[in-house]
Design a protein around this motif. Structure first.
Motif, mmCIF file in Angstrom:
data_model
loop_
_atom_site.group_PDB
_atom_site.id
_atom_site.type_symbol
_atom_site.label_atom_id
_atom_site.label_comp_id
_atom_site.label_asym_id
_atom_site.label_seq_id
_atom_site.Cartn_x
_atom_site.Cartn_y
_atom_site.Cartn_z
ATOM 1 N N PHE A 1 0.819 -1.214 0.000
ATOM 2 C CA PHE A 1 0.000 0.000 0.000
ATOM 3 C C PHE A 1 0.853 1.265 0.000
ATOM 4 O O PHE A 1 0.478 2.274 -0.616
ATOM 5 C CB PHE A 1 -0.956 -0.017 1.192
ATOM 6 N N ILE B 1 -3.510 -0.056 5.037
ATOM 7 C CA ILE B 1 -4.028 1.045 4.221
ATOM 8 C C ILE B 1 -3.944 2.349 5.001
ATOM 9 O O ILE B 1 -3.501 3.388 4.489
ATOM 10 C CB ILE B 1 -5.481 0.763 3.791
ATOM 11 N N CYS C 1 -5.800 -6.084 6.339
ATOM 12 C CA CYS C 1 -5.307 -5.155 5.313
ATOM 13 C C CYS C 1 -5.647 -3.694 5.596
ATOM 14 O O CYS C 1 -4.896 -2.799 5.201
ATOM 15 C CB CYS C 1 -5.783 -5.561 3.931
ATOM 16 N N THR C 2 -6.754 -3.416 6.290
ATOM 17 C CA THR C 2 -7.102 -2.006 6.506
ATOM 18 C C THR C 2 -6.097 -1.257 7.389
ATOM 19 O O THR C 2 -5.853 -0.066 7.139
ATOM 20 C CB THR C 2 -8.530 -1.873 7.074
ATOM 21 N N ARG D 1 0.686 4.155 -2.845
ATOM 22 C CA ARG D 1 0.572 5.594 -2.534
ATOM 23 C C ARG D 1 1.648 6.392 -3.258
ATOM 24 O O ARG D 1 1.391 7.496 -3.773
ATOM 25 C CB ARG D 1 0.678 5.799 -1.015
ATOM 26 N N LEU E 1 -9.812 3.168 -3.092
ATOM 27 C CA LEU E 1 -8.898 3.994 -2.304
ATOM 28 C C LEU E 1 -8.594 5.275 -3.052
ATOM 29 O O LEU E 1 -8.606 5.300 -4.297
ATOM 30 C CB LEU E 1 -7.592 3.247 -2.031
ATOM 31 N N SER F 1 -0.516 3.754 5.217
ATOM 32 C CA SER F 1 0.042 4.215 3.936
ATOM 33 C C SER F 1 -0.345 5.647 3.611
ATOM 34 O O SER F 1 0.281 6.291 2.763
ATOM 35 C CB SER F 1 -0.441 3.303 2.802
ATOM 36 N N VAL G 1 -9.765 5.104 2.448
ATOM 37 C CA VAL G 1 -10.779 4.161 1.992
ATOM 38 C C VAL G 1 -12.038 4.950 1.653
ATOM 39 O O VAL G 1 -12.632 5.591 2.533
ATOM 40 C CB VAL G 1 -11.088 3.098 3.067
#
Length: 425
Positions: free
Chosen positions: A266, A317, A313-314, A270, A387, A320, A324
């Motif tokens: 992630f 995220i 995974c969140t 980004r 995202l 990063s 979301v």
């Protein structure tokens, strides 16, 4: 003593699982056990030797598939999918015993080792599955070679229609505009990239893959399009991709990243996105708590793979810096996709046997059957996470998805009509 205990052990472990339908099991000594209420579906299996039964009891997650491949477990009535349905559709209501809990805990501890997917290992893992004889995938995939979950708007579409709907749905969420540069991470045979360039109208699409076979096929098909100058396919790891992109899409690749590399993935996305960037991540996910990769799948189909829970995974995220902006859960769409793949594969099974052998065909049948059963009866689904670099990069409500899908559908129809009109001198 063990021979006498085997029927009792089978009754203890399988009896609670099979409450509906009928599963008959023939043992090597001639004894027959029947489970269920006698309704459909019905299946009959036979173990050819005592050690096969012991292996099954010791480690069913790994041994069921191996025994089926080696014909030490034979399905004599029904299909292997029927057997899996009987065993799995009610298993969430049956708590695991102490031995299973111990085995599961050991496999959870092994996850970091199995999923240590550095670039070299990632390429080897991909080659294990995706660099098989290219003709194999022709047997069951759609013409565009979409090897990921289709999108069934009604539920009864054929495979070609549903796969095109998947491309349309993803392109709509990506909000692709004519000036956008798009990166497709894990582009497969290039179908999504061709759709984004040819239908959605992206200025340029770069597709990256770690499969030599997929790369060759994608380049071949890309060169035959009227927009070949807007396509670029590369053999490249996402960690090494240069440049900046307004849009990133990744379909069916995140399952191969490995839990230990979620932050890397992630953060790299980004870095690759421009400030007005949007990303759509489509992957197989676990709707339950984090778990280990199925050991049979790990050994024979997708080494180094993992089906992540959102809770895994969140956090990566969030770290990063990406935002979301939407999460959609596609329930049962992959079960339907896998059913169509399995039917198509079985209809052309002799051709697969000619490419490989009968054991390979049994392996592939089990893979497609087990995957379908998991999506239909267990906590496995498709997650689509949208995202953005900034939250204002995406419209305020989701109405735009339907609007853009309608526009894309019109473009598809116009392109099909244009292709049918003969060129004039």
């Amino acid at each position: 003593m063990l021979d006498a205990a085997i029927p009792a052990l089978l009754r203890r472990f399988i009896g609670p699982l099979v409450q509906r339908g009928e599963l008959a099991i023939a043992l090597p000594g001639g004894e027959k056990l029947v489970f269920g209420d006698g309704t459909a579906p019905r299946a009959h299996i036979r173990f050819t030797d005592r050690t096969a039964v012991v292996a099954m009891l010791r480690d069913p997650d790994l041994q069921f598939g191996e025994l089926f491949m080696d014909q030490r477990l034979r399905v004599e009535e029904g299909t292997v999918y029927d057997v899996l349905e009987l065993l799995l559709r009610d298993d969430r209501d049956v708590p695991p015993n102490a031995f299973v809990r111990m085995l599961d805990a050991w496999r959870m501890r092994l996850r970091p080792v199995l999923q240590h997917n550095l670039p070299g290992k990632s390429r080897a893992n991909v080659a294990h599955h995706y660099d098989l004889d290219d003709r194999l995938y022709e047997l069951f995939l759609d013409a565009g070679r979409q090897y990921s979950c289709a999108y069934f708007e009604r539920g009864d579409e054929d495979l070609e229609t549903a796969q095109r709907a998947k491309q349309r749905h993803i392109a709509a969420k990506l909000l692709v505009e004519p000036h956008h540069r798009v990166l497709d991470i894990g582009c497969g045979w290039g179908g999504m990239a061709r759709y984004l360039a040819g239908v959605a109208g992206a200025a340029h699409v770069t597709g990256i893959t770690l499969s030599q076979e997929q790369l060759a096929h994608a380049r071949r098909l890309g060169e035959d399009t009227a927009f070949a100058d807007r396509l670029d396919y590369r053999l490249e790891d996402y960690r090494h991709t240069p440049g900046r992109f307004e849009r990133i899409v990744s379909v069916g690749m995140f399952e191969h990243v490995g839990v230990g590399f979620y932050d890397t993935f992630f953060q790299r996305c980004r870095q690759l996105l421009t400030d007005d960037g949007v990303m759509l991540l489509h992957f197989i996910g676990n709707s339950d708590v984090p778990d280990f990769n199925n050991p049979w799948i790990e050994k024979y189909i997708f080494p180094g793979g993992h089906i992540p829970s959102l809770s895994e995974c969140t956090p990566a995220i969030e770290r990063s810096g990406l935002v979301v902006t939407d999460i959609e859960v596609l329930r049962l769409h992959y079960a339907r996709t896998l059913r169509l793949w399995r039917e198509r594969f079985m209809a052309r099974r002799a051709e697969a046997a000619a490419l490989y052998d009968e054991r390979f065909c049994r392996m592939w049948e089990f893979y497609l059957s087990m995957s379908e059963a998991a999506f239909r009866f267990q906590e496995i689904a498709i997650f689509q996470i949208q995202l953005a670099v900034r939250q204002e990069n995406v419209p305020l409500t989701r109405d735009y998805v339907a609007v853009r899908e309608k526009a894309l559908r019109l473009r598809e129809a116009a392109l099909e009509v244009a292709a049918e009109v003969p060129e004039t001198a």
